[in-house]
Design an enzyme around this catalytic site. Structure first.
Site, PDB file in Angstrom:
ATOM      1  CG  ASP A  10      30.493  28.028  31.108  1.00 35.78           C
ATOM      2  OD1 ASP A  10      29.404  27.892  30.511  1.00 35.78           O
ATOM      3  OD2 ASP A  10      31.249  29.000  30.932  1.00 35.78           O
TER       4      ASP A  10
ATOM      5  CG  ASP B 297      27.412  30.285  27.409  1.00 39.38           C
ATOM      6  OD1 ASP B 297      27.763  29.544  28.342  1.00 39.38           O
ATOM      7  OD2 ASP B 297      28.217  30.947  26.714  1.00 39.38           O
TER       8      ASP B 297
ATOM      9  CG  HIS C  62      29.977  35.192  24.353  1.00 37.70           C
ATOM     10  ND1 HIS C  62      29.064  34.296  23.868  1.00 37.70           N
ATOM     11  CD2 HIS C  62      30.325  34.719  25.592  1.00 37.70           C
ATOM     12  CE1 HIS C  62      28.910  33.309  24.740  1.00 37.70           C
ATOM     13  NE2 HIS C  62      29.648  33.539  25.811  1.00 37.70           N
TER      14      HIS C  62
ATOM     15  CG  HIS D 192      32.413  33.293  21.620  1.00 36.60           C
ATOM     16  ND1 HIS D 192      32.738  34.203  22.592  1.00 36.60           N
ATOM     17  CD2 HIS D 192      32.398  32.088  22.238  1.00 36.60           C
ATOM     18  CE1 HIS D 192      32.934  33.579  23.740  1.00 36.60           C
ATOM     19  NE2 HIS D 192      32.732  32.284  23.554  1.00 36.60           N
TER      20      HIS D 192
ATOM     21  CD  GLU E  60      31.286  33.828  29.614  1.00 38.17           C
ATOM     22  OE1 GLU E  60      31.746  32.911  30.307  1.00 38.17           O
ATOM     23  OE2 GLU E  60      31.075  33.724  28.396  1.00 38.17           O
TER      24      GLU E  60
ATOM     25  CD  GLU F 167      28.240  32.190  30.191  1.00 36.79           C
ATOM     26  OE1 GLU F 167      28.748  31.107  30.550  1.00 36.79           O
ATOM     27  OE2 GLU F 167      28.375  32.681  29.052  1.00 36.79           O
TER      28      GLU F 167
END
Ligand code: MN
Ligand code: MN
Length: 299
Positions: A86, A97, A157, A165, A190, A284
């Protein structure tokens, strides 16, 4: 509303993330040291003109998230394992992300397909006005169709500049209590799938931290470390590894972090472990939603 300039930076961050994964896939093989994998990815992100938005997370088997190698981690990617990578990239605070799952035994293929397909389906339904709970429903249904469970206490998020976040939660299950509707903005989706309980618990190990902002006067050595970290990270996550160049540093940084924790200026992100120690898969992507289109910056 996002300006063209902002979208350009989000796309650049996404492009760097994509290219970092091509390196990750090449070097992350059984026998490779986790520390080498993380450091090479982070270095590559910087060579391409980005900054890590957070330390590269490497989750082996039942480790779901929030582990980044420590300077003394000599462990390697095990044979027959399933590994989540990640990574986050930011360009001037605009974040991509993204995560992939690699596996070194074909027994994990169905588990990996469950989260891969859940993410594809989730991306298909994202548009302005769609409920976050509907995205969660699609994710849960897809993962269950494959015979697995989504991890309910991990979620997608909202992303904002310099903020990973935003407070907006995109659930990985049909959470009827989540009343949020997608609007123009940036989101990370994700899905996590597992053959275990579908929950993570916190481990005792912490390798990822973030600073809280402060205007308080800090004692000398603590202030030096705070300013050093804040100078490069602001409130983005970091790992002590980045601030340790030798064993003497290691002790000083550990002491400084303990002082910052006592002063309540430190956020800690403990390693997250699947409750039944069952293997976990994750994919993700970051999506930019505008009134005209949905851009997947990391695809
Ligand atoms: Mn991520
Ligand atoms: Mn994320």
């Amino acid at each position: 509303m996002l300006s063209d300039e902002e979208i350009k930076k989000l796309l650049k961050a996404g492009d760097i993330a994509k290219r970092a994964f091509s390196i990750a896939e090449k070097i992350a093989k059984p026998g490779a040291r986790l520390l080498d994998v993380a450091e090479r990815i982070e270095r590559y992100i910087m060579e391409l003109g980005g900054e890590p938005a957070f330390p590269v997370n490497i989750g082996v088997n039942h480790i779901a998230a929030h582990y980044t190698p420590t300077p003394s981690d000599s462990s390697v990617i095990p044979d027959d394992s399933i590994v989540k990578i990640d990574l986050g990239v930011h360009v001037d605070g605009y974040i991509a992300d993204s995560a992939i799952t690699l596996y070194y035994n074909p027994i994990y293929e169905p588990l990996v397909e469950a989260s891969r397909r859940a993410l594809e389906k989730a991306i298909e339904v994202v548009k302005p006005g769609v409920r976050a709970s509907e995205i969660g429903r699609v994710i849960e249904e897809t993962i269950k169709t494959h015979g697995f469970k989504p991890i309910k206490n991990l979620s997608g998020h909202g992303l904002e500049r310099y903020t990973i976040h935003s407070g907006v939660v995109i659930p990985n299950y049909h959470d009827r209590l989540n009343l949020y509707r997608i609007r123009e903005g940036v989101y990370a989706l994700e899905p996590f799938a597992t053959s275990g309980a579908g929950l993570v618990v916190e481990g005792s190990l912490v390798t990822i931290y973030a600073l809280k902002p402060t205007s308080r006067a800090l004692p000398g050595s603590t202030r030096t470390l705070y300013e050093r970290i804040y100078g490069s990270r602001k409130t983005l996550p970091f790992t002590p590894r980045w601030f340790i160049k030798n064993p003497i540093d290691e002790e000083a940084v550990a002491r400084g972090l303990m002082e910052l924790r006592n002063l309540k200026l430190l956020l800690e992100y403990p390693v997250l472990i699947e409750k039944e120690k069952a293997p976990v898969s994750q994919f993700e992507h970051t999506v930019v939603v505008t009134s005209r289109e949905v851009l997947v910056t990391t695809l």
